[in-house]
Design an enzyme around this catalytic site. Structure first.
Site, PDB file in Angstrom:
ATOM      1  N   LYS A 158      -3.821  -2.334 -13.714  1.00 55.75           N
ATOM      2  CA  LYS A 158      -3.340  -1.259 -12.836  1.00 55.75           C
ATOM      3  C   LYS A 158      -3.374   0.075 -13.549  1.00 55.75           C
ATOM      4  O   LYS A 158      -3.120   0.153 -14.749  1.00 55.75           O
ATOM      5  CB  LYS A 158      -1.880  -1.511 -12.446  1.00 55.75           C
ATOM      6  CG  LYS A 158      -1.653  -2.667 -11.508  1.00 55.75           C
ATOM      7  CD  LYS A 158      -0.181  -2.649 -11.125  1.00 55.75           C
ATOM      8  CE  LYS A 158       0.152  -3.730 -10.131  1.00 55.75           C
ATOM      9  NZ  LYS A 158       1.578  -3.655  -9.759  1.00 55.75           N
ATOM     10  N   ARG A 292      11.393   8.499  -1.900  1.00 57.64           N
ATOM     11  CA  ARG A 292      11.339   9.296  -0.665  1.00 57.64           C
ATOM     12  C   ARG A 292      11.758   8.424   0.509  1.00 57.64           C
ATOM     13  O   ARG A 292      11.974   7.227   0.350  1.00 57.64           O
ATOM     14  CB  ARG A 292       9.896   9.752  -0.438  1.00 57.64           C
ATOM     15  CG  ARG A 292       8.957   8.552  -0.431  1.00 57.64           C
ATOM     16  CD  ARG A 292       7.557   8.886  -0.001  1.00 57.64           C
ATOM     17  NE  ARG A 292       6.635   7.804  -0.314  1.00 57.64           N
ATOM     18  CZ  ARG A 292       6.437   6.729   0.439  1.00 57.64           C
ATOM     19  NH1 ARG A 292       7.103   6.544   1.563  1.00 57.64           N
ATOM     20  NH2 ARG A 292       5.576   5.798   0.076  1.00 57.64           N
TER      21      ARG A 292
HETATM   22  P1  ADP Z   1       0.662   1.111  -5.036  1.00 62.52           P
HETATM   23  O1  ADP Z   1       1.573   2.070  -5.755  1.00 62.52           O
HETATM   24  O2  ADP Z   1      -0.774   1.506  -5.174  1.00 62.52           O
HETATM   25  O3  ADP Z   1       1.089   0.812  -3.643  1.00 62.52           O
HETATM   26  P2  ADP Z   1       1.896  -1.388  -5.990  1.00 62.52           P
HETATM   27  O4  ADP Z   1       2.209  -1.596  -7.411  1.00 62.52           O
HETATM   28  O5  ADP Z   1       3.019  -1.063  -5.057  1.00 62.52           O
HETATM   29  O6  ADP Z   1       0.748  -0.273  -5.872  1.00 62.52           O
HETATM   30  O7  ADP Z   1       1.143  -2.651  -5.450  1.00 62.52           O
HETATM   31  C1  ADP Z   1       0.570  -2.680  -4.151  1.00 62.52           C
HETATM   32  C2  ADP Z   1       0.229  -4.092  -3.726  1.00 62.52           C
HETATM   33  O8  ADP Z   1      -0.676  -4.710  -4.659  1.00 62.52           O
HETATM   34  C3  ADP Z   1       1.419  -5.039  -3.660  1.00 62.52           C
HETATM   35  O9  ADP Z   1       2.089  -4.937  -2.424  1.00 62.52           O
HETATM   36  C4  ADP Z   1       0.733  -6.395  -3.826  1.00 62.52           C
HETATM   37  O10 ADP Z   1       0.154  -6.808  -2.618  1.00 62.52           O
HETATM   38  C5  ADP Z   1      -0.387  -6.093  -4.809  1.00 62.52           C
HETATM   39  N1  ADP Z   1       0.057  -6.335  -6.203  1.00 62.52           N
HETATM   40  C6  ADP Z   1       0.531  -5.438  -7.087  1.00 62.52           C
HETATM   41  N2  ADP Z   1       0.853  -6.005  -8.256  1.00 62.52           N
HETATM   42  C7  ADP Z   1       0.576  -7.323  -8.140  1.00 62.52           C
HETATM   43  C8  ADP Z   1       0.692  -8.476  -9.008  1.00 62.52           C
HETATM   44  N3  ADP Z   1       1.162  -8.370 -10.245  1.00 62.52           N
HETATM   45  N4  ADP Z   1       0.341  -9.672  -8.493  1.00 62.52           N
HETATM   46  C9  ADP Z   1      -0.140  -9.801  -7.250  1.00 62.52           C
HETATM   47  N5  ADP Z   1      -0.280  -8.772  -6.393  1.00 62.52           N
HETATM   48  C10 ADP Z   1       0.073  -7.551  -6.815  1.00 62.52           C
END
Ligand code: ADP
Length: 452
Positions: A158, A292
């Site tokens: 990420k 927010r």
């Molecule tokens: P953003 O800030 O881009 O929305 P997030 O960290 O909230 O990113 O993650 C968005 C989505 O990605 C989550 O709702 C999930 O579906 C998937 N995701 C994120 N991290 C993981 C992980 N460690 N394992 C599986 N799915 C993940």
């Protein structure tokens, strides 16, 4: 309370905030782009100021133009809504330094939570469970490999500065990792101007469950329970409900307490949402905090009876929260369908003139929308045109209430995704509450497969 608030947003959320202000006797200033001259928010506000041409970078993201509008109209406070500048800590600082109240959290809390690596470190320190993975950014593919071996594949890479579902890569085996890390770094650099990436365990079939928190300036923080947001396409939520049909009372309690601890750890104030992934065996892990108001906030309002926008304004004005945690309870079940002007299956946007708009009504049905008959949906912004929210005393009745509300809804002139919602609401797995974050995309592939 403030006398005059500027709303730095458009569409349904600007209308939502104007409504809350009016009920509090607060005067409202709308800002609008040239493409939004005839928009509902500009019409409903007490004053409306044009801040630039249609492209958002020249209007709704144009900080000098918004600050000039605030000065001209003599605003006391600024509400950013969601999207646009809502999570921009620099904007919040400019607002505060210019002597206006910011209807949102302290900029320092926004900064910590806006960086996924810093946020994860702060959460770990506060005892909030985080997904196992690297403690900070990984510099080299070798470093990533070492961590991936320790936590086991699959892993997800990420971007520290990522958001909106962008900047993530799932890696299922060792040979694919080095290349994926380098790609992720260069993509993150190009997209966010920050190439930092980190590695964490990829959780299989998790649910996305988030907790609403509300905090005042006097150290009081409460949660308003959770929202189930697993039904997503391309990381965009489609249908949300509260409470989650998956949680038992014990997990709910621990999850909500973790959310309050997360907010406390960063000195949070105002309304915010702590997002978690919950595994099939009910382990939960912090993924991020949205600093927010969120699109899906109304379902929480329906089950708790607390007006979140009203309290955003009140706590920003320095009021104390009058309720304690034990005063807040879940009443019944609520659902929200996001209605978009787009093809229900190809998802191609469908802007244009709305020949007829008829919103559903009746008991416990709420429609948050900026549409009216004769309105032209501009092509420049988000395709969401309405949120239909239903509340009932249990989930089964809530589904039926939503189904009948969608039957009443009429939007002519543009294509909408109502048919997608109708089919989803009738799906037996959905009706049993059995789904995870991948359910909607799996189901869509099936539906489209049959259609083709
Ligand atoms: P953003 O800030 O881009 O929305 P997030 O960290 O909230 O990113 O993650 C968005 C989505 O990605 C989550 O709702 C999930 O579906 C998937 N995701 C994120 N991290 C993981 C992980 N460690 N394992 C599986 N799915 C993940």
């Amino acid at each position: 309370m403030f006398h005059k608030v500027l709303i730095a947003n458009r569409g349904e959320i600007a209308v939502r905030i104007i409504r809350a202000c009016k009920e509090l006797g607060v005067r409202t200033i709308a800002v609008y782009s040239e493409a939004d001259r005839d928009s509902m928010h500009a019409r409903l506000a007490d004053e409306a100021i044009c801040i630039g041409p249609a492209p958002a970078v020249r209007s709704y993201l144009n900080i000098p133009a918004i600050m000039a509008a605030a000065e001209v109209a003599d605003a006391e406070a600024i509400h950013p809504g969601y999207g646009f500048l809502a999570e921009n800590a620099e904007f919040a600082e400019i607002v505060l330094e210019s002597g206006y109240a910011w209807i949102g959290p302290p900029p320092a809390a926004m900064r910590t939570m806006g960086d996924k690596v810093r946020a994860k470190q702060a959460m770990k320190k506060a005892g909030v469970p985080v997904v196992p993975g690297s403690d900070g950014p990984v510099a080299t593919p070798d470093e990533a490999l070492e961590i991936a071996r320790a936590i086991g594949f699959p892993v997800i890479i990420k971007a520290a500065a990522g958001g909106g579902g962008r900047g993530m890569k799932v890696v299922r085996s060792e040979p694919a990792l080095p290349h994926a890390v380098m790609m992720a770094q260069s993509e993150a650099q190009a997209a966010f101007g920050d190439g930092a990436v980190f590695v964490e365990k990829f959780l299989e079939r998790p649910r996305h469950i988030e907790v609403q928190v509300l905090a005042d300036r006097h150290g009081n923080i409460v949660h308003l329970f959770e929202r189930e947001c697993s039904l997503q396409r391309n990381h965009q939520k489609v249908l949300e409900e509260a409470p989650s049909p998956f949680l038992d009372d014990d997990t709910r309690k621990r999850l909500c307490e973790a959310a309050v601890a997360a907010a406390r750890a960063v000195g949070y104030e105002n309304a915010g949402t702590v997002e978690f992934l919950v595994t099939p065996d009910k382990q939960f892990y912090f993924i991020e905090m949205n600093t927010r108001l969120q699109v899906e906030h109304p379902i929480t309002e329906e089950i708790t009876g607390i007006d979140l926008v009203e309290w955003q304004l009140r706590v920003a004005a320095g009021e104390k929260l009058p309720f304690r945690q034990e005063d807040i309870a879940i009443r019944g079940h609520a659902m929200e369908c996001r209605i978009n002007a787009e093809d229900p299956f190809s998802f191609r946007p469908s802007p244009g003139k709305v020949e007829l708009w008829h919103a559903p009504g009746g008991r416990s049905v709420r429609v948050d929308s900026h549409l009216y008959t004769g309105y032209t949906i501009p092509p420049h912004y988000d395709s969401m045109i309405a949120k239909v929210i239903a509340h009932a005393h249990n989930r089964e009745k809530c589904i039926r209430r939503m189904q009948r509300a969608l039957e009443e809804l009429a939007v002519l002139g543009v294509t909408t995704n109502v048919e997608l919602h109708r089919r989803l609401l009738a799906n037996p797995d959905f009706q049993r509450g059995e789904f995870d974050v991948h359910f909607l995309e799996r189901w869509l592939a099936q539906v489209l497969g049959h259609a083709g």
